[in-house]
Each structure stands twice: as structure tokens, then as C-alpha cells.
Design a protein around this motif. Structure first.
Motif, PDB file in Angstrom:
ATOM      1  N   ALA A   1      24.914  -2.172   7.670  1.00  0.00           N
ATOM      2  CA  ALA A   1      25.078  -3.529   6.856  1.00  0.00           C
ATOM      3  C   ALA A   1      24.000  -3.328   5.618  1.00  0.00           C
ATOM      4  CB  ALA A   1      24.876  -4.572   7.756  1.00  0.00           C
ATOM      5  N   VAL A   2      24.389  -3.304   4.435  1.00  0.00           N
ATOM      6  CA  VAL A   2      23.520  -3.080   3.395  1.00  0.00           C
ATOM      7  C   VAL A   2      23.823  -4.616   2.263  1.00  0.00           C
ATOM      8  CG1 VAL A   2      23.205  -1.814   1.224  1.00  0.00           C
ATOM      9  CG2 VAL A   2      23.646  -0.863   3.547  1.00  0.00           C
ATOM     10  N   ASP A   3      22.679  -4.871   1.775  1.00  0.00           N
ATOM     11  CA  ASP A   3      22.757  -6.096   0.798  1.00  0.00           C
ATOM     12  C   ASP A   3      21.727  -5.700  -0.204  1.00  0.00           C
ATOM     13  OD1 ASP A   3      24.638  -8.453   0.258  1.00  0.00           O
ATOM     14  OD2 ASP A   3      22.730  -8.777  -0.488  1.00  0.00           O
ATOM     15  N   ALA A   4      22.275  -6.141  -1.704  1.00  0.00           N
ATOM     16  CA  ALA A   4      21.292  -5.762  -2.628  1.00  0.00           C
ATOM     17  C   ALA A   4      20.259  -6.825  -2.709  1.00  0.00           C
ATOM     18  CB  ALA A   4      21.784  -5.738  -3.974  1.00  0.00           C
ATOM     19  N   ASP A   5      20.232  -8.058  -1.933  1.00  0.00           N
ATOM     20  CA  ASP A   5      19.437  -9.207  -2.273  1.00  0.00           C
ATOM     21  C   ASP A   5      18.670  -9.105  -0.957  1.00  0.00           C
ATOM     22  OD1 ASP A   5      18.896 -11.937  -3.476  1.00  0.00           O
ATOM     23  OD2 ASP A   5      19.256 -12.434  -1.398  1.00  0.00           O
ATOM     24  N   GLU A   6      17.292  -9.217  -1.086  1.00  0.00           N
ATOM     25  CA  GLU A   6      16.498  -9.099  -0.289  1.00  0.00           C
ATOM     26  C   GLU A   6      16.529 -10.156   0.821  1.00  0.00           C
ATOM     27  OE1 GLU A   6      11.372  -8.236   0.567  1.00  0.00           O
ATOM     28  OE2 GLU A   6      12.167  -8.921  -1.533  1.00  0.00           O
ATOM     29  N   VAL A   7      16.504 -11.452   0.239  1.00  0.00           N
ATOM     30  CA  VAL A   7      16.527 -12.894   1.169  1.00  0.00           C
ATOM     31  C   VAL A   7      17.728 -12.609   2.138  1.00  0.00           C
ATOM     32  CG1 VAL A   7      16.955 -15.317   1.172  1.00  0.00           C
ATOM     33  CG2 VAL A   7      15.424 -14.257  -0.136  1.00  0.00           C
ATOM     34  N   THR A   8      19.068 -12.239   1.349  1.00  0.00           N
ATOM     35  CA  THR A   8      20.279 -12.107   2.176  1.00  0.00           C
ATOM     36  C   THR A   8      20.304 -10.970   2.989  1.00  0.00           C
ATOM     37  OG1 THR A   8      21.359 -13.029   0.217  1.00  0.00           O
ATOM     38  CG2 THR A   8      22.836 -11.774   1.726  1.00  0.00           C
ATOM     39  N   SER A   9      19.434 -10.017   2.694  1.00  0.00           N
ATOM     40  CA  SER A   9      19.441  -8.826   3.838  1.00  0.00           C
ATOM     41  C   SER A   9      18.528  -9.187   5.117  1.00  0.00           C
ATOM     42  CB  SER A   9      19.011  -7.565   3.061  1.00  0.00           C
ATOM     43  OG  SER A   9      17.713  -7.779   2.796  1.00  0.00           O
ATOM     44  N   VAL A  10      17.458 -10.178   4.917  1.00  0.00           N
ATOM     45  CA  VAL A  10      16.672 -10.340   5.936  1.00  0.00           C
ATOM     46  C   VAL A  10      17.414 -11.221   6.925  1.00  0.00           C
ATOM     47  CG1 VAL A  10      14.957 -11.939   6.643  1.00  0.00           C
ATOM     48  CG2 VAL A  10      14.690 -10.104   4.765  1.00  0.00           C
ATOM     49  N   ILE A  11      18.436 -12.129   6.221  1.00  0.00           N
ATOM     50  CA  ILE A  11      19.337 -13.027   6.903  1.00  0.00           C
ATOM     51  C   ILE A  11      20.192 -12.161   7.786  1.00  0.00           C
ATOM     52  CG2 ILE A  11      20.876 -15.041   6.760  1.00  0.00           C
ATOM     53  CD1 ILE A  11      19.101 -16.013   4.723  1.00  0.00           C
ATOM     54  N   ALA A  12      20.775 -11.625   7.155  1.00  0.00           N
ATOM     55  CA  ALA A  12      21.796 -10.694   8.013  1.00  0.00           C
ATOM     56  C   ALA A  12      21.126  -9.861   9.001  1.00  0.00           C
ATOM     57  CB  ALA A  12      22.246  -9.490   7.090  1.00  0.00           C
ATOM     58  N   ALA A  13      20.040  -9.577   8.706  1.00  0.00           N
ATOM     59  CA  ALA A  13      19.353  -8.965   9.972  1.00  0.00           C
ATOM     60  C   ALA A  13      18.837  -9.779  11.189  1.00  0.00           C
ATOM     61  CB  ALA A  13      18.022  -8.110   9.503  1.00  0.00           C
ATOM     62  N   TYR A  14      18.762 -10.839  11.012  1.00  0.00           N
ATOM     63  CA  TYR A  14      18.512 -11.918  11.993  1.00  0.00           C
ATOM     64  C   TYR A  14      19.933 -12.138  12.602  1.00  0.00           C
ATOM     65  CZ  TYR A  14      17.584 -16.429  14.086  1.00  0.00           C
ATOM     66  OH  TYR A  14      17.482 -17.613  14.974  1.00  0.00           O
ATOM     67  N   ASN A  15      20.937 -12.264  11.949  1.00  0.00           N
ATOM     68  CA  ASN A  15      22.309 -12.671  12.407  1.00  0.00           C
ATOM     69  C   ASN A  15      22.633 -11.430  13.367  1.00  0.00           C
ATOM     70  OD1 ASN A  15      22.320 -15.189  11.212  1.00  0.00           O
ATOM     71  ND2 ASN A  15      23.476 -14.536   9.527  1.00  0.00           N
ATOM     72  N   LEU A  16      22.350 -10.298  12.874  1.00  0.00           N
ATOM     73  CA  LEU A  16      22.843  -9.188  13.779  1.00  0.00           C
ATOM     74  C   LEU A  16      21.907  -8.510  14.854  1.00  0.00           C
ATOM     75  CD1 LEU A  16      24.288  -7.312  10.490  1.00  0.00           C
ATOM     76  CD2 LEU A  16      25.644  -8.200  12.557  1.00  0.00           C
TER      77      LEU A  16
END
Length: 402
Positions: free
Chosen positions: A125-140
Motif C-alpha cells: 500500500a502506497v501513498d504520497a502524503d506522509e500523514v495519510t501513509s502513517v494512518i494507512a499503516a495504523y489501519n493495516l
């Protein structure tokens, strides 16, 4: 959400406080929670983050159900996130193709990636926005090494040496806010650009999620275009390519109602059915069927015709129903004037009225104020243009088939 707020949230104190609050429904509750937590001595960053997340968790239940209670969100990420029930069908398609690994390029808060990992797929899972990528990591995080999250652009992630992608999933974000679904936008209005996304789709199995009103003329000619509706609302268009596109299918309408789903597929746009006079039943095709231009196929399955060649209503005499339409039993018709309609409403004792319209320039809320509703009966009033006339049809909903 700012990174300072996220850092404050991702602490034992922050996450514990969020769990204590539970979902917050209204803006009034938000204001009260902010005042209470600030009075208790919590920092502005922590209060903003915790209360904001509690409110987003409440809003997220419509898409993620009980899972929302352990997830984190951004406002934009939640708005663009796929409903979990729909994402599960994306995952099922990828899994049934025999592919075991998927790269979610532009994963947002990780909604689709959750479904992919839950279906047993290995996920990048990849995202260019740093905050969003951290949130995705938490959710996954519950999926461990099965779901890996990276802060990167889609382009860089795809070109990373030694990376195996299997299939690619993309949900390109609009670069600017405020676009209407009916407004045509260019490829460069998206991130990543649609030119780049369609080029990827030409080279490897790919699913690209777009708005349901996306310009049909701008879609790849060799892919499968699938419009999806969920509980009456058209929520997305997905362009499938390679092994993820079904042989001979170029147009599809997937209709999801609760836990049930029905799909209509075709190799091309369907030819419309002939126009015929209003019969005993009026049928309103599901929005996904309309977008996919498969109205003619539904009409033939119901032995129905078009009410007007330019209006997406069907009519028939047979008491047949279909998961691809909402059917109405016609009571009577009249001119679309308040005087004529009021006379019929009075004669039928109608006190509760649903108003629908198609092909006429009418504000249903304003039109309702001109009607005299008295009595215990209920019905549906359909305002529609037929040829060069505006007609009103009083009808009763027919229960949808199981």
C-alpha cells in the motif's frame, strides 16, 4: 490532519482517550468534547486530533461498519474511501483471477487494502502524503507483514527495482477540490494522472477506480468498465484490464443491495428498446444500469419499452420485477399541474407522497408545497416528460425481488 496532531494521537494517552470518547455524532457534541478535554488539561493538538477522529469514526460507520471503531481517518481519505462491502468484491475479483499480490498505488487511508489483505492477498500500500501513509499503516497493522505500507508516489513505487506487483489497484485522487461529478476533467486533474494510470493498465492487470460520471469517451477501448451501485446510489466506475477484465465483457452494472448483489454484463452498450405507451407498470432502472447503457437489455428482460427515447424510464403491462429496476404499479396519469394533481390526491386520500422526477425542470421540495396532502394513504408521484408533454403519474412502489 497535521503531523503534530497525528504524533499526539499515536501515543498511549491519545489512543486511550480516543477509545474512551467513542464515536461523536454531532457538531454540538464535538464542541462539548473539546471544552471538556481542554478543561481537563489536554494539549490543543491532542484534543483536536482525538475529537476529530471520534467524529470521523462515527461518519465512517456507513462505509466500514464495526471496523471503523479501530481505524483512523482523514476527512479527504474517508470521503474517497471505498465502502468495505464494495472493496470486498474488488478483492474477490483479484483473488479469483489467481493473482496473490496487489499493489495499492494511492491507498489513502487503506480501505481497499484492508479488503485485499482480508481476502488473503499480499498487499503493498502506497501513498504520497506522509500523514495519510502513517494512518494507512495504523489501519493495516493487524495484518502484519501481509500488508506493507510505504510513503511514496505511485510512479516511484511502481518503478522500484526488485518489486513484484502482481496486480495494481489505483484510486486516483483529484488534485483540486470542488469538482462536480458532471464536469469533465482532464487526465492531469488526477494524481497519478490518468494517462499514466491507463498506460499501466495496458501493461499489467489493473483496476482503476473513477467517479461514476467519468467521461465515457475517455475510457480505454480494450478494458472492462464496471459501474457499481450500493443501496441505490451509484458509487464508482472501475476500469479493469488484463487478467482482471472478463473475456467478452466491456460494460457491466453491479447492483449491491445489503448483502446481495446482481450483475448485468455485455460486450458493448445495449441497443435501446422501442418507445411504447405507458402500461400498467413503470420501471426506473438502477443508476449503474443507466451509466453502463444497458437499459435496453433490462427492458427486453421485462418485455418492456421506453416511455420516451430520451428518458430512462421503462414501461410494461406484465407484473415482472428485476433487481436492476425499481418498479411502480401505475394508478393513473394526469397533467403535471398542481390543480390536476391535487384533485387526484384528494380522491385517493393521499397524505404521504414520494415525489420523483425525470426530464422536467421541477424542484420536488418546492413543488410539494403546492400540493394538498390529506389522508392516511401513501403513494409515489412521478413527474416526467413524455414527448413534448409534462405528465404526472401516481403510482405505488412494487417490492424489490429478493
Amino acid at each position: 490532519m497535521e503531523m503534530s496532531e497525528l504524533r499526539a494521537l499515536l501515543t498511549p494517552e491519545g489512543l486511550g482517550l480516543l477509545d474512551e470518547l467513542g464515536p461523536i455524532e454531532s457538531t454540538a457534541e464535538v464542541a462539548r468534547a473539546v471544552s471538556r478535554l481542554r478543561a481537563a488539561g489536554h494539549s490543543p493538538e491532542l484534543v483536536s486530533a482525538v475529537v476529530g477522529q471520534a467524529h470521523l469514526r462515527f461518519r465512517a460507520t456507513t462505509k466500514f461498519g464495526a471496523f471503523a471503531g479501530r481505524m483512523l481517518f482523514t476527512r479527504a481519505g474517508l470521503e474517497q474511501a471505498t465502502r468495505l462491502a464494495v472493496a470486498a468484491r474488488h478483492a474477490q475479483r483479484i483473488r479469483s483471477s489467481g493473482i496473490t499480490r496487489v499493489s495499492d498505488l494511492g491507498c489513502g487511508i487503506g480501505g481497499d487494502a484492508l479488503a485485499f489483505a482480508g481476502a488473503g492477498l499480499d498487499v503493498l500500500a502506497v501513498d504520497a502524503d506522509e500523514v495519510t501513509s502513517v494512518i494507512a499503516a495504523y489501519n493495516l497493522a493487524p495484518f502484519g507483514d501481509t500488508a506493507v505500507v510505504r510513503h511514496s508516489t505511485a510512479e516511484n513505487a511502481l518503478d522500484a527495482p526488485g518489486e513484484e506487483h502482481g496486480a495494481v489497484w489505483m484510486d486516483p485522487a483529484r488534485r483540486t477540490a470542488g469538482h462536480s461529478e458532471t464536469r469533465r476533467v482532464s487526465s492531469d486533474d488526477y494524481s497519478p494522472s490518468l494517462d499514466w494510470a491507463f498506460d499501466v493498465a495496458a501493461r499489467m492487470p489493473t483496476g482503476i477506480k473513477l467517479g461514476p460520471a467519468h467521461d465515457r469517451d475517455a475510457l480505454p477501448s480494450d478494458g472492462e468498465a464496471q459501474w457499481v451501485s450500493a443501496d441505490g446510489s451509484v458509487v464508482e466506475l472501475v476500469v479493469w484490464s488484463g487478467a482482471l477484465a472478463r473475456e467478452g465483457v466491456r460494460r457491466a452494472a453491479l447492483v449491491i443491495r445489503g448483502e446481495r448483489s446482481h450483475e448485468l454484463t455485455a460486450g458493448a452498450d445495449a441497443e435501446d428498446a422501442p418507445v411504447r405507451e405507458l402500461g400498467a407498470f413503470l420501471h426506473e432502472p438502477d443508476g449503474a444500469v443507466i451509466r453502463a447503457r444497458l437499459i435496453g437489455d433490462v427492458a427486453r428482460s421485462l418485455d418492456a419499452g421506453m416511455l420516451d427515447e430520451h428518458i430512462a424510464y421503462l414501461t410494461s403491462d406484465a407484473a415482472l420485477t428485476s433487481p436492476f429496476v425499481q418498479s411502480f404499479r401505475v394508478r393513473e396519469t394526469m397533467p403535471a399541474t398542481p390543480k390536476a394533481i391535487n384533485a387526484v390526491l384528494k380522491a385517493n386520500g393521499i397524505g404521504r407522497l414520494e415525489i420523483k422526477k425525470r426530464g422536467v425542470d421541477v424542484d420536488p421540495a418546492a413543488f410539494r408545497k403546492k400540493l394538498a396532502l390529506r389522508g392516511d394513504a401513501e403513494a409515489t408521484l412521478i413527474l416526467v416528460r413524455v414527448g413534448d408533454q409534462r405528465r404526472a403519474i401516481l403510482a405505488d412502489r412494487v417490492p424489490a425481488p429478493a
